[in-house]
Design a protein around this motif. Structure first.
Motif, mmCIF file in Angstrom:
data_model
loop_
_atom_site.group_PDB
_atom_site.id
_atom_site.type_symbol
_atom_site.label_atom_id
_atom_site.label_comp_id
_atom_site.label_asym_id
_atom_site.label_seq_id
_atom_site.Cartn_x
_atom_site.Cartn_y
_atom_site.Cartn_z
ATOM 1 N N ALA A 1 0.813 -1.217 0.000
ATOM 2 C CA ALA A 1 0.000 0.000 0.000
ATOM 3 C C ALA A 1 0.845 1.264 0.000
ATOM 4 N N PHE A 2 1.932 1.254 0.761
ATOM 5 C CA PHE A 2 2.749 2.452 0.843
ATOM 6 C C PHE A 2 3.378 2.798 -0.502
ATOM 7 N N THR A 3 4.081 1.863 -1.069
ATOM 8 C CA THR A 3 4.785 2.168 -2.310
ATOM 9 C C THR A 3 3.825 2.429 -3.459
ATOM 10 N N GLN A 4 2.685 1.747 -3.471
ATOM 11 C CA GLN A 4 1.710 1.970 -4.529
ATOM 12 C C GLN A 4 1.087 3.356 -4.426
ATOM 13 N N SER A 5 0.781 3.775 -3.219
ATOM 14 C CA SER A 5 0.093 5.053 -3.029
ATOM 15 C C SER A 5 1.035 6.249 -3.042
ATOM 16 N N LEU A 6 2.266 6.051 -2.552
ATOM 17 C CA LEU A 6 3.180 7.178 -2.397
ATOM 18 C C LEU A 6 4.236 7.254 -3.495
ATOM 19 N N GLY A 7 4.421 6.180 -4.248
ATOM 20 C CA GLY A 7 5.309 6.216 -5.408
ATOM 21 C C GLY A 7 6.697 6.725 -5.083
ATOM 22 N N THR A 8 7.114 7.756 -5.791
ATOM 23 C CA THR A 8 8.475 8.282 -5.633
ATOM 24 C C THR A 8 8.683 9.024 -4.316
ATOM 25 N N ARG A 9 7.620 9.257 -3.543
ATOM 26 C CA ARG A 9 7.792 9.873 -2.229
ATOM 27 C C ARG A 9 8.566 8.940 -1.286
ATOM 28 N N VAL A 10 8.480 7.625 -1.499
ATOM 29 C CA VAL A 10 9.124 6.652 -0.619
ATOM 30 C C VAL A 10 10.592 6.489 -0.998
ATOM 31 N N LYS A 11 11.461 6.570 0.021
ATOM 32 C CA LYS A 11 12.896 6.372 -0.185
ATOM 33 C C LYS A 11 13.441 5.484 0.928
ATOM 34 N N HIS A 12 14.192 4.444 0.563
ATOM 35 C CA HIS A 12 14.864 3.600 1.546
ATOM 36 C C HIS A 12 16.199 4.244 1.908
ATOM 37 N N ILE A 13 16.409 4.499 3.184
ATOM 38 C CA ILE A 13 17.634 5.179 3.594
ATOM 39 C C ILE A 13 18.585 4.255 4.358
ATOM 40 N N GLY A 14 18.151 3.075 4.754
ATOM 41 C CA GLY A 14 18.974 2.194 5.580
ATOM 42 C C GLY A 14 18.610 2.345 7.051
ATOM 43 N N TYR A 15 19.141 1.461 7.862
ATOM 44 C CA TYR A 15 18.796 1.436 9.277
ATOM 45 C C TYR A 15 19.411 2.611 10.048
ATOM 46 N N ILE A 16 18.651 3.096 11.040
ATOM 47 C CA ILE A 16 19.126 4.127 11.973
ATOM 48 C C ILE A 16 19.849 3.386 13.100
ATOM 49 N N MET A 17 21.181 3.373 13.049
ATOM 50 C CA MET A 17 21.971 2.564 13.967
ATOM 51 C C MET A 17 22.452 3.368 15.175
ATOM 52 N N PRO A 18 22.652 2.691 16.309
ATOM 53 C CA PRO A 18 23.253 3.345 17.475
ATOM 54 C C PRO A 18 24.758 3.491 17.285
ATOM 55 N N PRO A 19 25.392 4.354 18.045
ATOM 56 C CA PRO A 19 26.853 4.481 17.941
ATOM 57 C C PRO A 19 27.545 3.227 18.456
ATOM 58 N N ALA A 20 28.747 2.976 17.968
ATOM 59 C CA ALA A 20 29.521 1.814 18.401
ATOM 60 C C ALA A 20 29.910 1.964 19.870
ATOM 61 N N VAL A 21 30.080 0.830 20.543
ATOM 62 C CA VAL A 21 30.438 0.855 21.960
ATOM 63 C C VAL A 21 31.713 0.047 22.196
ATOM 64 N N ASP A 22 32.385 0.365 23.285
ATOM 65 C CA ASP A 22 33.522 -0.409 23.764
ATOM 66 C C ASP A 22 32.951 -1.483 24.690
ATOM 67 N N ARG A 23 32.858 -2.707 24.204
ATOM 68 C CA ARG A 23 32.192 -3.772 24.936
ATOM 69 C C ARG A 23 32.816 -4.002 26.306
ATOM 70 N N MET A 24 34.126 -4.041 26.372
ATOM 71 C CA MET A 24 34.797 -4.315 27.634
ATOM 72 C C MET A 24 34.557 -3.184 28.641
ATOM 73 N N ALA A 25 34.535 -1.951 28.152
ATOM 74 C CA ALA A 25 34.295 -0.817 29.042
ATOM 75 C C ALA A 25 32.879 -0.864 29.616
ATOM 76 N N VAL A 26 31.912 -1.264 28.797
ATOM 77 C CA VAL A 26 30.534 -1.358 29.275
ATOM 78 C C VAL A 26 30.408 -2.464 30.318
ATOM 79 N N ARG A 27 31.038 -3.610 30.057
ATOM 80 C CA ARG A 27 31.013 -4.703 31.039
ATOM 81 C C ARG A 27 31.635 -4.252 32.368
ATOM 82 N N LYS A 28 32.754 -3.545 32.283
ATOM 83 C CA LYS A 28 33.424 -3.093 33.495
ATOM 84 C C LYS A 28 32.549 -2.099 34.247
#
Length: 367
Positions: free
Chosen positions: A175-202
């Motif tokens: 329904a979205f792509t059919q109704s909105l046509g070129t208005r729809v754009k895939h931009i990719g996932y909104i990701m969180p910033p990278a973390v220091d795993r060991m620092a978080v565990r500590k």
């Protein structure tokens, strides 16, 4: 600041959970590096989700006036009819807009707000308007986005941005792509910033051995899910469990029997970092929790708290084609899923889908 810097106004849904606020907070943080952002929300959680360089305005929430999800008599701020509340919130949003004078407006999920409080403002503003969607639509969304609503979205918004990989975005009936046509754009996932795993565990004083983080997003209707996680901690004594209930959970930490290797908390400001740094994340399958876990290479077990096959299950099953995710049909499979994932902890998987959502959105705004 660059001369081309724009003023960007973001409206975060005052809905049933905190996922929409989390996504817009990440967008605001990224854009603030080169523009001026201002987030408007009825959710108090913005105070810890947004970094110090970002600003927000907290307006009265729908539930504080007795409307929408989580409305409770004991926390009511003011009695207002639905009509008066809509007029009140609409006027606040319009005053903020007129004072800030943005060149760009970003809304998330519901195009005109929870009770259409943004409709008048969006119709008259001269700012460019972007609607951010997860890109995964279930039957509940189909009910909300009728043909007439989609027609209005097309005439109101300059672009509808799907914050996911084009290989994952599948909407009911197209329904979205059919109704909105070129208005729809895939931009990719909104990701969180990278973390220091060991620092978080500590920082969380996690002992040696597997770290399993369990959370249910906002925590609404997640009592069974969280109780099963607490019982699992008793069975897996060689692992350390952190269970975060969520701000909207009906239960408190004393509602569960906690084993010595298990901590139970209501909220945790750095839960996204915990998801990323954990060895196994047991989550309900919400958009943000999934991305936080996969960003750090955690093994993922999805235990959905939705009563029907909804967005959480649909999204997790589609992502499972590209990343090791176990999706449970019910609580009976939790122990087996933990056992299976514990055998694979020597290596951390990578997420191979499009994760350039923030960068692509910024280019869209600056083009």
């Amino acid at each position: 600041m660059k001369r081309t810097a724009k003023k960007i106004l973001l409206f975060a849904q005052d809905g049933s959970g905190i996922g929409h606020l989390r996504r817009l907070s990440r967008i605001a943080e990224h854009l603030q590096a080169s523009h001026t952002t201002l987030l408007v929300t009825g959710k108090r959680e913005a105070a810890y989700m947004l970094p110090p360089q970002c600003e927000f305005i907290h307006i009265p929430s729908w539930r504080s006036m007795g409307h929408g999800p989580h409305a409770r008599e004991e926390t009511r701020w003011r009695d207002m009819s639905a009509r008066d509340a809509i007029v009140f919130i609409s006027a606040l949003c319009e005053r903020i807009h007129d004072t800030f004078q943005p060149e760009c407006i970003i809304a998330d999920y519901l195009p005109f707000g929870m009770f259409d409080e943004l409709r008048g403002l969006l119709k008259r503003t001269g700012a460019r308007k972007y609607l951010v969607e997860r890109g995964i639509f279930d039957s509940h969304d189909t009910h909300r986005f009728t043909a007439s609503v989609l027609d209005e979205v097309r005439s109101t918004y300059d672009a509808v941005l799907f914050a996911s990989d084009a290989r994952i975005s599948k909407e009911s009936g197209g329904a979205f792509t059919q109704s909105l046509g070129t208005r729809v754009k895939h931009i990719g996932y909104i990701m969180p910033p990278a973390v220091d795993r060991m620092a978080v565990r500590k920082a969380h004083a996690v002992p040696n051995g597997p770290w399993i983080v369990c959370s249910a997003g906002g925590g609404m209707k997640a009592g069974q899910f969280l109780a099963e996680c607490a019982r699992a901690a008793m069975a897996f004594s060689d692992a350390f469990f952190d269970i975060v209930l969520g701000p909207y959970a009906a239960e408190d930490a004393q509602s569960f029997d906690a084993a010595p290797n298990c901590r139970i908390r209501r909220t945790q400001w750095d839960l996204p970092r915990m998801h990323a740094a954990s060895d196994i994340a047991i989550i309900n399958g919400g958009y943000n929790s999934l991305l936080e876990a996969v960003s750090g290479g955690a093994r993922v077990i999805v235990f959905p708290n939705q009563q029907r096959v909804g967005e959480q299950v649909m999204h997790a099953k589609q992502l499972a084609e590209f990343y090791p995710i176990s999706v449970l049909a019910d609580s009976s499979g939790l122990s087996a899923a933990i056992t299976q994932n514990m055998r694979s902890l020597e290596s951390r998987p990578t997420f191979a889908l499009d994760t350039a959502g923030l960068e692509t959105l910024q280019k869209e705004i600056e083009s």
